[in-house]
Motif scaffolding. Structure first.
Motif, PDB file in Angstrom:
ATOM      1  N   MET A   1      -7.539   2.420   3.920  1.00 26.25           N
ATOM      2  CA  MET A   1      -7.519   2.177   5.066  1.00 26.25           C
ATOM      3  C   MET A   1      -7.000   1.809   5.516  1.00 26.25           C
ATOM      4  O   MET A   1      -5.550   2.145   6.306  1.00 26.25           O
ATOM      5  CB  MET A   1      -8.694   3.521   5.379  1.00 26.25           C
ATOM      6  CG  MET A   1      -9.212   4.505   5.158  1.00 26.25           C
ATOM      7  SD  MET A   1     -10.316   4.993   5.969  1.00 26.25           S
ATOM      8  CE  MET A   1     -10.417   7.207   5.062  1.00 26.25           C
ATOM      9  N   TYR A   2      -7.841   0.379   5.597  1.00 25.94           N
ATOM     10  CA  TYR A   2      -7.284  -0.738   6.600  1.00 25.94           C
ATOM     11  C   TYR A   2      -5.699  -1.351   5.779  1.00 25.94           C
ATOM     12  O   TYR A   2      -4.888  -1.790   6.717  1.00 25.94           O
ATOM     13  CB  TYR A   2      -7.967  -1.970   6.036  1.00 25.94           C
ATOM     14  CG  TYR A   2      -9.218  -1.375   7.669  1.00 25.94           C
ATOM     15  CD1 TYR A   2      -8.846  -1.424   8.652  1.00 25.94           C
ATOM     16  CD2 TYR A   2     -10.560  -1.803   6.554  1.00 25.94           C
ATOM     17  CE1 TYR A   2     -10.612  -0.829   9.654  1.00 25.94           C
ATOM     18  CE2 TYR A   2     -11.458  -1.777   7.443  1.00 25.94           C
ATOM     19  CZ  TYR A   2     -11.235  -1.250   9.106  1.00 25.94           C
ATOM     20  OH  TYR A   2     -12.456  -1.452   9.679  1.00 25.94           O
ATOM     21  N   GLU A   3      -5.722  -1.019   4.656  1.00 28.73           N
ATOM     22  CA  GLU A   3      -4.081  -1.760   4.036  1.00 28.73           C
ATOM     23  C   GLU A   3      -3.268  -0.680   4.324  1.00 28.73           C
ATOM     24  O   GLU A   3      -2.214  -1.383   4.038  1.00 28.73           O
ATOM     25  CB  GLU A   3      -4.203  -1.670   2.760  1.00 28.73           C
ATOM     26  CG  GLU A   3      -5.370  -2.407   2.069  1.00 28.73           C
ATOM     27  CD  GLU A   3      -5.251  -2.852   0.521  1.00 28.73           C
ATOM     28  OE1 GLU A   3      -5.040  -1.634  -0.014  1.00 28.73           O
ATOM     29  OE2 GLU A   3      -5.898  -3.247  -0.400  1.00 28.73           O
TER      30      GLU A   3
ATOM     31  N   ALA B   1       0.840  -0.892   0.200  1.00 22.62           N
ATOM     32  CA  ALA B   1       0.104  -0.122   0.365  1.00 22.62           C
ATOM     33  C   ALA B   1       0.719   1.141   0.123  1.00 22.62           C
ATOM     34  O   ALA B   1       0.642   1.943  -0.365  1.00 22.62           O
ATOM     35  CB  ALA B   1      -0.614   0.001   0.930  1.00 22.62           C
ATOM     36  N   ALA B   2       2.156   1.225   0.584  1.00 22.14           N
ATOM     37  CA  ALA B   2       2.967   2.173   0.875  1.00 22.14           C
ATOM     38  C   ALA B   2       3.682   2.593  -0.427  1.00 22.14           C
ATOM     39  O   ALA B   2       4.168   3.232  -0.689  1.00 22.14           O
ATOM     40  CB  ALA B   2       4.209   1.868   1.814  1.00 22.14           C
TER      41      ALA B   2
ATOM     42  N   ALA C   1      -2.036   9.394   4.109  1.00 16.76           N
ATOM     43  CA  ALA C   1      -1.410   8.444   4.667  1.00 16.76           C
ATOM     44  C   ALA C   1       0.466   9.606   4.481  1.00 16.76           C
ATOM     45  O   ALA C   1       0.963   8.978   5.373  1.00 16.76           O
ATOM     46  CB  ALA C   1      -1.299   7.912   3.777  1.00 16.76           C
ATOM     47  N   ILE C   2       0.342  10.278   3.559  1.00 19.64           N
ATOM     48  CA  ILE C   2       1.240  11.177   3.409  1.00 19.64           C
ATOM     49  C   ILE C   2       1.898  12.201   4.739  1.00 19.64           C
ATOM     50  O   ILE C   2       2.863  12.426   5.767  1.00 19.64           O
ATOM     51  CB  ILE C   2       1.541  11.895   2.425  1.00 19.64           C
ATOM     52  CG1 ILE C   2       1.804  11.159   1.446  1.00 19.64           C
ATOM     53  CG2 ILE C   2       2.427  13.422   2.075  1.00 19.64           C
ATOM     54  CD1 ILE C   2       1.322  11.449  -0.185  1.00 19.64           C
TER      55      ILE C   2
ATOM     56  N   LEU D   1     -12.076  10.050  10.105  1.00 22.78           N
ATOM     57  CA  LEU D   1     -13.586   9.119  10.018  1.00 22.78           C
ATOM     58  C   LEU D   1     -14.050   9.084   8.661  1.00 22.78           C
ATOM     59  O   LEU D   1     -13.411   9.080   7.445  1.00 22.78           O
ATOM     60  CB  LEU D   1     -14.782  10.880   9.914  1.00 22.78           C
ATOM     61  CG  LEU D   1     -14.548  11.170  11.233  1.00 22.78           C
ATOM     62  CD1 LEU D   1     -15.459  12.252  11.225  1.00 22.78           C
ATOM     63  CD2 LEU D   1     -15.213  10.631  12.387  1.00 22.78           C
ATOM     64  N   ALA D   2     -14.805   7.590   8.180  1.00 22.21           N
ATOM     65  CA  ALA D   2     -15.461   7.134   7.542  1.00 22.21           C
ATOM     66  C   ALA D   2     -16.855   6.726   7.564  1.00 22.21           C
ATOM     67  O   ALA D   2     -17.310   6.017   8.197  1.00 22.21           O
ATOM     68  CB  ALA D   2     -14.921   5.532   7.481  1.00 22.21           C
ATOM     69  N   PHE D   3     -17.407   7.718   6.751  1.00 24.23           N
ATOM     70  CA  PHE D   3     -18.953   7.798   6.938  1.00 24.23           C
ATOM     71  C   PHE D   3     -19.480   7.318   5.819  1.00 24.23           C
ATOM     72  O   PHE D   3     -20.817   7.432   5.417  1.00 24.23           O
ATOM     73  CB  PHE D   3     -19.264   9.911   7.685  1.00 24.23           C
ATOM     74  CG  PHE D   3     -19.617   9.940   8.739  1.00 24.23           C
ATOM     75  CD1 PHE D   3     -18.810   8.886   9.857  1.00 24.23           C
ATOM     76  CD2 PHE D   3     -19.664  10.757   9.615  1.00 24.23           C
ATOM     77  CE1 PHE D   3     -18.340   9.213  11.259  1.00 24.23           C
ATOM     78  CE2 PHE D   3     -19.522  11.587  10.547  1.00 24.23           C
ATOM     79  CZ  PHE D   3     -18.914  10.257  11.460  1.00 24.23           C
ATOM     80  N   THR D   4     -18.666   7.469   4.926  1.00 21.87           N
ATOM     81  CA  THR D   4     -19.720   7.233   3.629  1.00 21.87           C
ATOM     82  C   THR D   4     -20.549   6.534   3.809  1.00 21.87           C
ATOM     83  O   THR D   4     -19.998   5.075   3.811  1.00 21.87           O
ATOM     84  CB  THR D   4     -18.707   7.061   2.440  1.00 21.87           C
ATOM     85  OG1 THR D   4     -17.786   8.349   2.624  1.00 21.87           O
ATOM     86  CG2 THR D   4     -19.013   6.717   0.818  1.00 21.87           C
TER      87      THR D   4
END
Length: 1093
Positions: free
Chosen positions: A497-499, A284-285, A422-423, A430-433
């Protein structure tokens, strides 16, 4: 035969080639293993260096003492032997003194007999102390690391010993003191050496002995934050007792205690265990790198390292790659505790060693031209660079960001944002979608149909407020494909996000329910809330329903919502946001009732996830007077310790952690709010950002931080001795505590977090660049030094003119200290709905000149009663300073004119200066109107409208100031023509006027989400101002007062027409930013004497 030979030779060559390849692979594998080992060593070394840097003075002493290590140890032992011999000599002297005192006693008269007896008893005790102390020995064998300890006066009472020293005042005593002082110095040296001797990962058995007369001996040993205490077992040997025990000293995790609250380490441990595999995070990075800087995708090597390697904290560690210099090989190696740390480490390297700058595309994007080509990247120092987080969490977003900014985003835009997160080191977003799709399924299990939900959800641009229970139905209904589309998007967002190792925050049930639930559950405790800014309490949009948290149904729905998310997404990070009382006041202020509400809200969350932690915005404590200390405490203390974290949402301006005794012991996150409604305004408080998080973390009794008692380095042994002076008449028991290896305890702060909680993003990149650094800053930043480097990083080039310009901007625009909320109320974007005689003309000023109003105007001023319908624009700086800075930016622009970041900033500073100038022009219009000056009103109204048109032209020079992208992105999510019209109407309405209006009454929610966007000024803001000015002139020409209702009627019609329009606007910029800014600077700002026309 020749063919066979040839074949044999070919086979032999093939075998040799395979052997060479195998040897090469084995060599490469061995090199990688060596590199891993070297990395571990370097990490440990870097961690040690980091710890030692904070104690420079101690380090100097270590350097001084290092050459004497061998002699020092021997001297320490010899000194101990000398101390024993000297003690014996002193014992003889004590006996002689005792005899002399006996003689003196016989000569004393009766008046001093009592004192003499006391002296005799004292000397008996002293004699015993000297004789008995000579036999007291404590030995500590550190498995070959330490020699047995010297004899010590373990049984000596400190007071008696001090008296003895006063009696033995001769050259021997002085010599003894010096030797003991030297021995203590060597003891400190041995303490530092002990760390290396014991080792990092090995346990050590430490046999302890103590010889002497005592009733009990208790010893406490500790190493690396772990400790064990033992009661030594006595063994009588005749004249004295031997006490012995064995301590097992082993490394372990630092154990923390907390001031006021339990620490949050349990949830951090759970999240660490559940994080994505290291290979997934590394990939992921690499993805972040390849999208940001594809030309350098092979220049960096990433690998995950443990928190233990980071010194117990999240960190990144940058080293030169062992293959540095080889053609095509990686040049820089970055280790990090998660994928976020790897990305943040990449950013740190590019920013600090390559002079790069990374921002949102709309604000100019990234400046990466300063990064050298592959093969020429700058090296880091040989020991590497270790950067640790002072806080575990870096929070991001606001509950309304999802509508003000993210409403129309697709996966392509979300992927860029997650890369940016991430940077910047953000790990708690938040993850509201997509939550509406989850609610749809949950409510269906409670017998609520899709039709019943049609007016429960708001439209796509208003979902944030329907989620909070402020409104319902407005902008809707949502088509089913919207539910499905957004849920699919949420899966991608969470997966990425989890990755990267992030901790996405999911929503929780706050009590907001559809009206139909009251029918299905008639006995449920459901109340209807009050009006939220609609005209005359329009029930179609306002007055939503709230299920009381004390009702059993609340916990059922809360559990079902959490479980449905877990089922749909497969996992969670166990952090859930819930803001039941955000702009909704509880019906009762009884603390017991409020405490019950809080407990039941959390029960609804925890019943679906045993590890759940409630994340709550602290905004309600800022604006609602309902929340007095008793009510605030009741809510905060209603949840188990460590299960509630509060966002100090506006800490850079109104820090609640100070006024609330740090949230009465509850952990919190220091947040920068900064922006309201996504308004475009150059504004900030850089000094508060650079200092506030550090001040909060290091303040006394901080609950941002968990506080851990742990050794800086080495181990300690402390013995508690209790003995009986059997020779003394009073049979007193004496206790003496002795430190064999005494070291100081330090405080390791583990701050809960910092965060950015803005309502809208993509503005003021300098503010967010600085704030993102605070996630990794242990000390305050000196902003003057930081800002001097900023233009070079942002533009890739700079000169003294541009540097001076930014210094001025720092001290003016970005130095707001008046404590005011910075909602943009400039006249252009928030035109006053007011009678001209109700507008205050106090402090009319521009360019530092205060306009003196005539007596005639001042008399007319009070003809009408002043109202609140005109919000005076916020002005906290000298406009002349900003104009001067703009002149410097223009003068130094030729060298950086091709920089997209420079063009954005130049347009923004020009816009800012012209907007404040427009405010003054408008007030000149009002002044001339009150003087019945038709010519003056005509002149200044034309000047104002020309100015608005010119600003629109300026904004068209950069894609960051265009209306088109906002509208087009809304239509791209639609699947039918009807949906296109609905979504575009949502987009246009959010930035202008909400709710239905009567013909003569405008919504109270107007211009709150205003924007300085090209197209919006030309087609909406300018025509609106023209209508107002038309009615001003008609009033003067007819001699009739200003017709406010007529003005409103035309304005409201203009608004409705524009909202329903479907004309397109450009999505690409036109015009040259530098030449346009220079033209407008010369036309309006260089000499603004036109205000005195």
């Amino acid at each position: 035969m020749d063919k066979e030979k040839a074949l044999a030779l070919e086979e032999l060559k093939g075998t040799e080639k395979l052997a060479e390849e195998a040897i090469e692979k084995a060599t490469q594998k061995r090199e990688e293993e060596w590199q891993d080992e070297i990395t571990v060593v370097l990490l440990q070394h870097a961690a040690d260096v980091t710890a030692i840097l904070s104690t420079t003075e101690e380090l100097e002493r270590v350097k001084h003492e290092m050459p004497m290590t061998s002699d020092a140890k021997n001297q320490a032992l010899n000194h101990a032997d000398d101390a024993t011999k000297i003690a014996e000599i002193h014992a003889e002297k004590a006996e002689l003194l005792f005899a002399e005192l006996c003689c003196v006693k016989a000569l004393l008269d009766s008046n001093v007999e009592f004192k003499s007896n006391e002296s005799t008893e004292l000397m008996k005790e002293l004699k015993f102390e000297v004789e008995g102390g000579a036999h007291c020995t404590m030995e500590c064998h550190m498995a070959g690391v330490m020699r047995p300890s010297s004899s010590m006066a373990g049984g000596c009472n400190p007071d008696l010993r001090s008296r003895l020293k006063s009696l033995l005042a001769d050259s021997q005593r002085s010599k003894l003191v010096n030797k003991l002082s030297e021995a203590n110095q060597q003891n400190r040296f041995l303490k530092r050496q002990l760390f290396d001797g014991i080792g990092i990962r090995k346990s050590k058995e430490v046999p302890l002995y103590w010889f002497g007369m005592a009733e009990s001996v208790q010893v406490m040993g500790s190493f690396d934050g772990w400790s064990e205490g033992k009661q030594l077992s006595p063994e009588y040997t005749g004249s004295f007792s031997k006490f012995s025990a064995t301590l097992m000293l082993r490394p372990g995790s630092v154990r923390c205690t907390t001031i006021g609250v339990a620490h949050i380490s349990p949830i951090l441990d759970v999240q660490d265990k559940e994080r994505a595999p290291t290979s997934v995070q590394v990939n992921a990075a690499h993805g972040v790198l390849s999208r940001l800087l594809p030309s350098h995708s092979s220049s960096f090597d990433f690998h995950i390292i443990s928190k233990e390697q980071c010194g117990g904290k999240a960190c990144f560690f940058i080293t030169n790659h062992p293959s540095f210099g080889r053609n095509g090989a990686p040049e820089i190696r970055i280790g990090g505790s998660t994928g976020v740390e790897l990305s943040a480490g990449l950013h740190w390297y590019l920013k600090n060693l390559c002079g790069a700058h990374i921002s949102w595309d709309i604000t100019g994007g990234s400046q990466l031209s300063s990064v050298p080509n592959p093969g020429f990247l700058p090296r880091v120092r040989a020991t590497g660079v270790l950067i640790q987080r002072p806080v575990p969490w870096n929070y991001y977003q606001n509950a309304v960001s999802s509508s003000y900014t993210f409403a129309w985003w697709n996966w392509e835009r979300w992927e860029k944002e997650i890369d940016w997160m991430a940077i910047q080191g953000i790990n708690l977003p938040l993850a509201f979608t997509g939550q509406e799709a989850i609610w749809q399924r949950v409510f269906q299990t409670f017998n609520i149909s899709s039709l019943d939900l049609s007016d429960f959800f708001g439209g796509p641009a208003f979902l944030a407020w329907s989620r909070m229970g402020n409104l319902h139905g407005w902008g809707g209904p949502l088509p089913q494909n919207w539910f499905d589309q957004q849920l699919s998007l949420q899966r991608k967002i969470l997966e990425r996000m989890y990755e990267l190792g992030m901790t996405p925050v999911l929503p929780a049930f706050s009590g907001n329910v559809p009206a139909a639930l009251k029918t299905v559950y008639p006995s449920a405790n459901i109340t209807r809330l009050g009006n939220w800014f609609t005209i005359r309490g329009d029930s179609r949009w306002c007055c939503t329903y709230l299920l009381d948290a004390t009702d059993p149904l609340f916990a059922e729905i809360g559990k079902a919502f959490v479980e449905m998310q877990l089922k749909e997404y497969g996992r969670s990070s166990h952090i859930y946001n819930c803001d039941t009382f955000d702009e909704n006041t509880p019906p009762l202020d009884d603390p017991e009732y409020i405490s019950t509400l809080g407990a039941e809200i959390f029960r609804g969350i925890q019943s679906g996830d045993d590890d759940a932690v409630w994340l709550m915005q602290g905004w309600l404590f800022s604006y609602d007077p309902f929340w007095r200390p008793a009510q605030m405490k009741a809510l905060l203390h209603s949840v188990p310790i460590g299960k509630l974290v509060v966002l100090d949402l506006f800490a850079e301006v109104k820090p609640l952690w100070i006024t609330s005794e740090q949230f009465y012991g509850v952990p919190y996150i220091w947040c920068m709010l900064h922006n309201f409604a996504g308004n475009i305004e150059m504004y900030g408080i850089l000094d508060a950002i650079a200092a506030g998080p550090v001040e909060a973390r290091t303040s006394e009794n901080s609950t941002m931080a968990n506080i851990c008692r742990t050794e800086h380095i080495g181990a300690s042994l402390r013995a508690k001795l209790t003995y009986d002076l059997s020779m003394s008449k009073n049979k007193k028991k004496h206790r003496y505590e002795y430190s064999l290896l005494k070291i100081e305890y330090g405080y390791l702060y583990t701050k809960v977090g910092v965060g950015m909680s803005m309502e809208g993003i993509e503005q003021n990149p300098v503010v967010y660049d600085l704030m993102s650094e605070m996630a990794f800053q242990h000390e305050k930043i000196v902003v003057k030094m930081w800002i001097d480097l900023y233009p070079m990083r942002r533009y890739g080039s700079s000169d003294s003119l541009i540097q001076d310009a930014w210094s001025i901007l720092y001290h003016s625009l970005y130095n707001c200290t008046d404590g005011a909320y910075n909602k943009n109320r400039d006249v252009i974007v928030a035109f006053p709905d007011a009678d001209p005689f109700s507008i205050s003309l106090e402090d009319v000023s521009f360019n530092g000149k205060h306009q003196i109003l005539t007596d005639q105007v001042l008399r007319l001023w009070h003809v009408k009663e002043l109202t609140d319908s005109y919000d005076k624009p916020h002005l906290w700086y000298s406009t002349s300073d900003v104009i001067h800075a703009l002149g410097l930016l223009i003068a130094g622009g030729n060298e950086v004119a091709e920089s997209n970041t420079y063009r954005y900033d130049l347009v923004d500073v020009t816009r800012q200066a012209l907007a404040k100038y427009a405010n003054e022009v408008f007030l000149k219009v009002i002044e001339r109107y009150r003087l019945s000056d038709v010519h003056g009103v005509t002149f200044y109204t034309k000047h104002f409208l020309d100015l608005v048109t010119d600003i629109d032209t300026l904004l068209a020079c950069h894609e960051g100031f265009l209306l088109g992208p906002w509208l087009e992105s809304s239509k791209q999510l639609a699947q039918t023509q009807e949906q296109k019209k609905q979504y575009e109407w949502n987009a246009r309405t959010q930035i202008t006027m909400w709710y239905d209006n009567t013909e003569e009454e405008a919504s109270l929610l107007r211009d709150y989400g205003n924007k300085y966007w090209s197209g919006l000024l030309r087609d909406y803001y300018a025509p609106r101002a023209a209508i107002y000015f038309k009615h001003l002139l008609e009033s003067l020409e007819t001699g009739v007062g200003f017709q406010l209702k007529d003005w409103r009627r035309e304005w409201i019609k203009l608004t409705n027409d524009w909202q329903n329009n479907i004309n397109s606007y450009p999505v690409k910029s036109t015009g040259d930013a530098l030449s346009t800014s220079r033209w407008l600077y010369e036309k309006y700002l260089r000499n603004p004497d036109i205000l005195d026309h």
